[in-house]
Design an enzyme around this catalytic site. Sequence first.
Site, PDB file in Angstrom:
ATOM      1  N   ARG A 256     -14.962  12.663   7.734  1.00 45.71           N
ATOM      2  CA  ARG A 256     -13.691  13.328   8.034  1.00 45.71           C
ATOM      3  C   ARG A 256     -13.367  14.356   6.959  1.00 45.71           C
ATOM      4  O   ARG A 256     -12.839  15.432   7.242  1.00 45.71           O
ATOM      5  CB  ARG A 256     -12.564  12.292   8.119  1.00 45.71           C
TER       6      ARG A 256
ATOM      7  N   HIS B  57       0.858  -1.190   0.000  1.00 43.93           N
ATOM      8  CA  HIS B  57       0.000   0.000   0.000  1.00 43.93           C
ATOM      9  C   HIS B  57       0.888   1.231   0.000  1.00 43.93           C
ATOM     10  O   HIS B  57       1.824   1.327   0.788  1.00 43.93           O
ATOM     11  CB  HIS B  57      -0.920   0.033   1.229  1.00 43.93           C
TER      12      HIS B  57
ATOM     13  N   ASP C  64     -15.491   2.478   7.630  1.00 40.79           N
ATOM     14  CA  ASP C  64     -14.462   3.412   7.168  1.00 40.79           C
ATOM     15  C   ASP C  64     -14.993   4.299   6.047  1.00 40.79           C
ATOM     16  O   ASP C  64     -14.679   5.487   5.995  1.00 40.79           O
ATOM     17  CB  ASP C  64     -13.211   2.665   6.692  1.00 40.79           C
TER      18      ASP C  64
ATOM     19  N   SER D   3      -7.758   3.877   9.191  1.00 44.96           N
ATOM     20  CA  SER D   3      -8.548   3.832   7.958  1.00 44.96           C
ATOM     21  C   SER D   3      -7.851   2.958   6.914  1.00 44.96           C
ATOM     22  O   SER D   3      -8.458   2.049   6.321  1.00 44.96           O
ATOM     23  CB  SER D   3      -8.732   5.267   7.447  1.00 44.96           C
TER      24      SER D   3
ATOM     25  N   LYS E 179      -8.818  -1.502   5.913  1.00 47.97           N
ATOM     26  CA  LYS E 179      -9.102  -2.051   4.580  1.00 47.97           C
ATOM     27  C   LYS E 179      -8.074  -3.114   4.204  1.00 47.97           C
ATOM     28  O   LYS E 179      -8.399  -4.137   3.623  1.00 47.97           O
ATOM     29  CB  LYS E 179      -9.128  -0.915   3.551  1.00 47.97           C
TER      30      LYS E 179
HETATM   31  N1  URA Z   1      -6.336   6.918   2.713  1.00 49.77           N
HETATM   32  C1  URA Z   1      -7.272   6.250   3.409  1.00 49.77           C
HETATM   33  O1  URA Z   1      -7.729   5.206   2.996  1.00 49.77           O
HETATM   34  N2  URA Z   1      -7.671   6.786   4.580  1.00 49.77           N
HETATM   35  C2  URA Z   1      -7.188   7.917   5.082  1.00 49.77           C
HETATM   36  O2  URA Z   1      -7.595   8.331   6.135  1.00 49.77           O
HETATM   37  C3  URA Z   1      -6.222   8.603   4.327  1.00 49.77           C
HETATM   38  C4  URA Z   1      -5.809   8.070   3.150  1.00 49.77           C
END
Ligand code: URA
Length: 428
Positions: A170, A84, A163, A185, A189
């Site tokens: 947010r 990621h 999320d 967050s 995932k």
């Molecule tokens: N990417 C995400 O998936 N979440 C965040 O809070 C910031 C970047």
Amino acid sequence: MGFDAIEVIIAKRDRGELSTAQIDWVIDAYTRGEVADEQMSALLMAILLNGMNRREIADWTQAMIRSGERMDWSSLDRPTADKHSTGGVGDKITLPLAPLVAACGAYVPQLSGRGLGHTGGTLDKLESIPGWRASLSNDEMLAVIRSAGAVVCAAGAGLAPADKKLYALRDVTGTVESIPLIASSIMSKKIAEGTGSLVLDVKAGSGAFMKNVDDARELARTMVELGTDAGVRTVALLTAMDRPLGLKVGNALEVEEAVEVLAGGGPADVVELTVRLAREMLEAAAVPGARDPEEALKDGSAMDAWRRMIVAQGGDPDAPLPAAAESAVVTAPASGTLRTLDALKVGLAAWRLGAGRARKEDPVSAGAGIVLHAKPGETVRAGAPLMTLYADEAGRFDRALQALEGAYEIGDQDGAGLLPLVIDRLTA
Ligand code: URA
């Protein structure tokens, strides 16, 4: 057990520690609509201001994972590895990396996103390939991974729905920039995606989420701890995003550059980072008898895996990529060394050319973007092309050129205080 949202908000407002039960309840109740947006907004702001400790962040992440499905790759006969990136300008690394790691012996299930603002999204880039499909069912994902070794596709609605709801909130309440919230967050995932190992590419610099190295290190450390606590072997590299990665920025342009890398060429920084991340992924996944990534780039097996992956998702790897109708060349105003090239300004210019979107529902232009003709540290001649801008309409060039004002410095010395490409490596 039920709680009162106001009590939870007040506990965090007064710098208290939230219990596991409070966190489980508030995430579940918010996902079900029982806790209102205005209450969750207040709690998010209290978290942004007062933070969370390691246990609270782990609980917050687990509660978001439990809000949806958790994928399971245990039927596969090889280890799974994922990467990621926190995102940056010209960051197309996933494109060559996923098939490369597959060619070396691991399975790569990668759920990716679309771009928002000045950083591009992997799915937007791949969608510039005629016919390629981002949305797959879980069965289709498994079939692609079995046939190609790697799959890059959109996360389904069932993955960490808490999320999705929280991130949207947010975004409109000034609570994105909290390391505990960003880390939980991203990791909710990635953990729900079910990979056995994870390599994080946490970027630092003007074109990254984290502008300075200390913040990037803190985010990386928090995510490595979260992955480790959840039983996922997790490693993070801190990498440079003070200048763009590679020479091409934009959707189809970045696919083009990724294919150059898979063909054994491509810019040195993209090749170096791709190979380094591939080695980290193979090591984290403990792939028995893993092949060497440099070999797999040279002998064409990574390119074969790329072609299989694109075809398996409906794409035509031989089809010409979309090209923009208009172009404009920016020339060097003086001779000397290109000392800096600001990633954020280049990213904003590419966005204004049409490569990115301002709102989730906006379309992106496949052909728009920027090709750099020099990188920091290289010599340029007055009047020679420094970069070429591409757009579908010539009317976009003025605003893109405005974004590029002050984006570069030409002088006598070498690159001014550039970050090393790989700044640091963090493990549990
Ligand atoms: N990417 C995400 O998936 N979440 C965040 O809070 C910031 C970047």
